[in-house]
Design a protein around this motif. Structure first.
Motif, PDB file in Angstrom:
ATOM      1  N   ALA A  41      47.337  37.430  22.496  1.00 23.20           N
ATOM      2  CA  ALA A  41      47.066  37.890  23.860  1.00 23.20           C
ATOM      3  C   ALA A  41      45.872  37.160  24.453  1.00 23.20           C
ATOM      4  O   ALA A  41      45.878  36.798  25.639  1.00 23.20           O
ATOM      5  N   ASP A  42      44.812  36.924  23.661  1.00 19.03           N
ATOM      6  CA  ASP A  42      43.647  36.161  24.133  1.00 19.03           C
ATOM      7  C   ASP A  42      44.052  34.759  24.563  1.00 19.03           C
ATOM      8  O   ASP A  42      43.668  34.278  25.643  1.00 19.03           O
ATOM      9  N   GLU A  43      44.833  34.123  23.692  1.00 18.02           N
ATOM     10  CA  GLU A  43      45.225  32.732  23.970  1.00 18.02           C
ATOM     11  C   GLU A  43      46.070  32.646  25.236  1.00 18.02           C
ATOM     12  O   GLU A  43      45.843  31.783  26.107  1.00 18.02           O
ATOM     13  N   VAL A  44      47.045  33.568  25.354  1.00 19.83           N
ATOM     14  CA  VAL A  44      47.938  33.540  26.510  1.00 19.83           C
ATOM     15  C   VAL A  44      47.186  33.917  27.777  1.00 19.83           C
ATOM     16  O   VAL A  44      47.416  33.324  28.853  1.00 19.83           O
ATOM     17  N   PHE A  45      46.257  34.897  27.679  1.00 25.54           N
ATOM     18  CA  PHE A  45      45.527  35.313  28.878  1.00 25.54           C
ATOM     19  C   PHE A  45      44.635  34.186  29.401  1.00 25.54           C
ATOM     20  O   PHE A  45      44.474  34.031  30.621  1.00 25.54           O
ATOM     21  N   ARG A  46      44.074  33.387  28.519  1.00 26.33           N
ATOM     22  CA  ARG A  46      43.239  32.266  28.952  1.00 26.33           C
ATOM     23  C   ARG A  46      44.086  31.283  29.761  1.00 26.33           C
ATOM     24  O   ARG A  46      43.656  30.796  30.822  1.00 26.33           O
ATOM     25  N   ALA A  53      44.297  30.547  38.701  1.00 25.60           N
ATOM     26  CA  ALA A  53      43.315  29.762  39.461  1.00 25.60           C
ATOM     27  C   ALA A  53      43.991  28.592  40.175  1.00 25.60           C
ATOM     28  O   ALA A  53      43.726  28.318  41.355  1.00 25.60           O
ATOM     29  N   PHE A  54      44.915  27.925  39.455  1.00 27.49           N
ATOM     30  CA  PHE A  54      45.648  26.826  40.093  1.00 27.49           C
ATOM     31  C   PHE A  54      46.516  27.341  41.236  1.00 27.49           C
ATOM     32  O   PHE A  54      46.691  26.671  42.256  1.00 27.49           O
ATOM     33  N   ILE A  97      35.508  24.711  31.420  1.00 30.08           N
ATOM     34  CA  ILE A  97      36.396  24.280  32.499  1.00 30.08           C
ATOM     35  C   ILE A  97      36.877  25.495  33.287  1.00 30.08           C
ATOM     36  O   ILE A  97      36.905  25.497  34.523  1.00 30.08           O
ATOM     37  N   HIS A  98      37.253  26.566  32.551  1.00 28.21           N
ATOM     38  CA  HIS A  98      37.728  27.776  33.201  1.00 28.21           C
ATOM     39  C   HIS A  98      36.662  28.383  34.097  1.00 28.21           C
ATOM     40  O   HIS A  98      36.919  28.714  35.274  1.00 28.21           O
ATOM     41  N   THR A  99      35.435  28.489  33.565  1.00 27.05           N
ATOM     42  CA  THR A  99      34.347  29.101  34.336  1.00 27.05           C
ATOM     43  C   THR A  99      34.016  28.247  35.563  1.00 27.05           C
ATOM     44  O   THR A  99      33.801  28.770  36.671  1.00 27.05           O
ATOM     45  N   SER A 100      33.988  26.930  35.376  1.00 21.60           N
ATOM     46  CA  SER A 100      33.673  26.022  36.483  1.00 21.60           C
ATOM     47  C   SER A 100      34.719  26.130  37.587  1.00 21.60           C
ATOM     48  O   SER A 100      34.386  26.197  38.784  1.00 21.60           O
ATOM     49  N   LEU A 101      35.991  26.150  37.182  1.00 17.17           N
ATOM     50  CA  LEU A 101      37.063  26.238  38.161  1.00 17.17           C
ATOM     51  C   LEU A 101      37.002  27.568  38.916  1.00 17.17           C
ATOM     52  O   LEU A 101      37.115  27.608  40.152  1.00 17.17           O
ATOM     53  N   GLN A 102      36.805  28.671  38.170  1.00 17.13           N
ATOM     54  CA  GLN A 102      36.738  29.985  38.800  1.00 17.13           C
ATOM     55  C   GLN A 102      35.528  30.074  39.739  1.00 17.13           C
ATOM     56  O   GLN A 102      35.640  30.606  40.867  1.00 17.13           O
ATOM     57  N   ASP A 103      34.385  29.547  39.303  1.00 14.13           N
ATOM     58  CA  ASP A 103      33.178  29.620  40.121  1.00 14.13           C
ATOM     59  C   ASP A 103      33.323  28.779  41.398  1.00 14.13           C
ATOM     60  O   ASP A 103      32.919  29.199  42.489  1.00 14.13           O
ATOM     61  N   TYR A 104      33.964  27.608  41.271  1.00 17.75           N
ATOM     62  CA  TYR A 104      34.159  26.729  42.425  1.00 17.75           C
ATOM     63  C   TYR A 104      35.076  27.386  43.458  1.00 17.75           C
ATOM     64  O   TYR A 104      34.777  27.399  44.659  1.00 17.75           O
ATOM     65  N   ILE A 105      36.189  27.923  42.979  1.00 18.08           N
ATOM     66  CA  ILE A 105      37.148  28.528  43.912  1.00 18.08           C
ATOM     67  C   ILE A 105      36.520  29.727  44.613  1.00 18.08           C
ATOM     68  O   ILE A 105      36.734  29.955  45.812  1.00 18.08           O
ATOM     69  N   ASP A 164      39.586  39.205  25.148  1.00 14.36           N
ATOM     70  CA  ASP A 164      38.187  38.822  25.350  1.00 14.36           C
ATOM     71  C   ASP A 164      37.941  38.577  26.836  1.00 14.36           C
ATOM     72  O   ASP A 164      38.835  38.136  27.570  1.00 14.36           O
ATOM     73  N   SER A 165      36.740  38.883  27.272  1.00 15.05           N
ATOM     74  CA  SER A 165      36.383  38.661  28.684  1.00 15.05           C
ATOM     75  C   SER A 165      36.142  37.181  28.945  1.00 15.05           C
ATOM     76  O   SER A 165      35.540  36.479  28.122  1.00 15.05           O
ATOM     77  N   LEU A 166      36.617  36.703  30.098  1.00 16.46           N
ATOM     78  CA  LEU A 166      36.413  35.304  30.508  1.00 16.46           C
ATOM     79  C   LEU A 166      35.465  35.269  31.701  1.00 16.46           C
ATOM     80  O   LEU A 166      35.657  35.991  32.679  1.00 16.46           O
ATOM     81  N   MET A 167      34.428  34.429  31.592  1.00  9.89           N
ATOM     82  CA  MET A 167      33.424  34.352  32.663  1.00  9.89           C
ATOM     83  C   MET A 167      34.013  33.768  33.932  1.00  9.89           C
ATOM     84  O   MET A 167      34.793  32.816  33.885  1.00  9.89           O
ATOM     85  N   LEU A 168      33.614  34.382  35.056  1.00  9.87           N
ATOM     86  CA  LEU A 168      34.033  33.879  36.359  1.00  9.87           C
ATOM     87  C   LEU A 168      32.931  33.107  37.059  1.00  9.87           C
ATOM     88  O   LEU A 168      33.185  32.443  38.069  1.00  9.87           O
ATOM     89  N   ASP A 169      31.700  33.194  36.561  1.00 16.06           N
ATOM     90  CA  ASP A 169      30.567  32.432  37.113  1.00 16.06           C
ATOM     91  C   ASP A 169      29.561  32.213  36.005  1.00 16.06           C
ATOM     92  O   ASP A 169      29.549  32.888  34.988  1.00 16.06           O
TER      93      ASP A 169
END
Length: 457
Positions: A41-46, A53-54, A97-105, A164-169
């Motif tokens: 579930a962690d892997e798929v949710f990431r 985001a895309f 990469i995930h955090t950067s993309l989320q923060d940029y958007i 697991d929680s994923l950072m948005l910023d």
């Protein structure tokens, strides 16, 4: 009896031990399945979060440029000196990469995470890897407090599985988290084979243990029956043997040579006791032949009245209490083997005399039925048979309990009489019926199928 109780306790403990081992195995299997589900579930949710985001970027490009295939570029720096990068570079890189993309958007494009879209993508991606689950997602702060959720359900309750929680910023103020709201059902479906195997193993173990216990109990019962049967048979044979030995010794002395009447009486007693022993032996041999289907019947037309009168006179002569006979013979003959029929009726009369009060009344009845069969019944005014014993009264050695009655002064016997009657009648193709009320009467009815004789009266 103590050994039997111990055996039951041992069997119960063994079953509990098997159940406990199966429980431990099932619990460990469940923990492994849950951990495997959580990691997947962690892997798929990431991946689902990146897809969402895309998706937002595509929406932004279509709004701003009118087309989704417009290229946008973004740049971010990577600090390779951190311990996180050195320990797990790939995971750290993807997280960055995930955090950067989320923060940029969020900061530049001003589009926040679309939780419904994220749920849809997450559920679809889980389904593609064979996990059909009900999902939700939420945005939480650094303390885990829910800031926004895709569903109105309580996301802090027991029984849900959180990723697991994923950072948005990079300020670590906001995180996105995926939730499987029905993990038990998901795990149960993934463990179907394990659950089936567990149930089968427990069922087989229970059946085997119970079967073994039943075999041991049956063997113990057979051993006791043999012991009681041996005692009862020896007890029954001891009296005629003692009479024969005693009579032989008296005759050998010659003291009765001058008393021909008394001498003849002793010879008669010796003959009767010898016939009694032969009768017991023949009964056992006949039952053995019946069990192996080796008995041959010589069926003829047997007249009931002469046969029953002969038996009645015999038992009236040797009985120690008065016997009154009542005759209701409507059918005078029956098609059967005379020798075995006589023995069967003799057994019924013997039981009627043994298990009665101080005065015996025996009723003989016979009748022709509509189907041509002949019913012959022997009814007494004796002690009767308890209802709980009527179902097993015809079993072989059932009256091996007669051994205990004999030891206690009851009527002697070794449990072959009624079984003999049943098997003889069944060998003729007939049936035996019992009607009895405890303390009032017992009536045994022998039904013989229609033969060459019509049995008219």
């Amino acid at each position: 009896m103590k050994e039997i109780r111990h055996l039951r306790w041992i069997a119960l403990i063994a079953l509990l031990a098997i159940a406990e081992l199966q429980y431990v195995w099932l619990a460990n299997s469940y923990r492994l399945a849950r951990e495997s589900l959580r990691m997947k579930a962690d892997e798929v949710f990431r991946e689902a979060s990146l897809e969402e985001a895309f998706h937002r970027m595509s929406v932004y490009k279509e709004r701003k440029f009118g087309r989704k295939d417009t290229l946008l570029s973004m740049k971010f720096e990577v600090d390779t000196t951190t311990s996180a990068f050195q320990n797990m570079p790939n995971r750290w890189l993807m997280s960055s990469i995930h955090t950067s993309l989320q923060d940029y958007i969020y900061t530049e494009v001003h589009l926040d995470v679309s939780l419904p879209v994220l749920d849809s993508i997450y559920a679809h991606m889980l389904d593609s890897v064979g996990i059909r689950a009900e999902v939700a997602s939420c945005i939480v702060d650094s303390t885990g407090r829910v800031l926004r959720a895709s569903v109105g359900k309580d996301l802090h309750r027991e029984g849900i599985l959180k990723t697991d929680s994923l950072m948005l910023d990079f300020d670590e103020a906001r995180f996105v988290q995926g939730i499987i709201t029905n993990p038990y059902w998901v795990i149960a479906r993934r463990m179907t084979l394990v659950l089936i195997a567990t149930v089968l193993i427990i069922a087989v173990a229970v059946v085997c243990v119970v079967w073994q216990v039943r075999i041991i109990l049956r063997q113990d019962k057979v051993a006791k029956l043999r012991e009681d049967f041996s005692y009862a048979m020896i007890h029954d044979m001891k009296t005629p043997l003692s009479s024969i030995v005693m009579g032989t010794r008296i005759l050998e002395t010659g003291r009765l040579d001058s008393q021909p009447e008394k001498r003849a009486q002793y010879f008669r007693i010796l003959r009767e006791e010898g016939e009694h022993l032969i009768s017991l032996t023949n009964k056992v041999l006949t039952l053995a032949k019946l069990e192996h289907r080796q008995l041959r019947l010589d069926k003829t037309e047997c007249l009931l009245r002469p046969m029953l009168e002969d038996l009645a006179a015999k038992y009236q002569a040797k009985a120690e209490k008065p016997i009154r006979y009542v005759w209701k013979l409507d059918a005078l003959a029956v098609y059967a083997d005379e020798e075995f029929l006589r023995e069967a009726l003799s057994n019924l009369i013997d039981n009627a005399v043994k298990y009665s009060g101080s005065e015996v009344e025996i009723t003989f009845a016979s009748a022709k039925r509509a189907d041509g069969s002949i019913a012959v019944s022997v009814r007494d005014n004796g002690l009767g048979i308890p209802l709980k014993d009527q179902a097993k009264i015809f079993e072989k050695y059932e009256r091996a309990s007669a051994a205990s009655r004999s030891r206690g002064g009851g009527a002697p016997g070794f449990g072959l009489g009624l079984n003999y009657v049943l098997r003889i009648v069944e060998a003729h193709g007939g049936t035996v019926k019992l009607e009895s009320i405890e303390g009032e009467y017992s009536e045994f009815t022998l039904v013989f199928p229609k033969g060459t004789t019509e049995g008219t009266g």
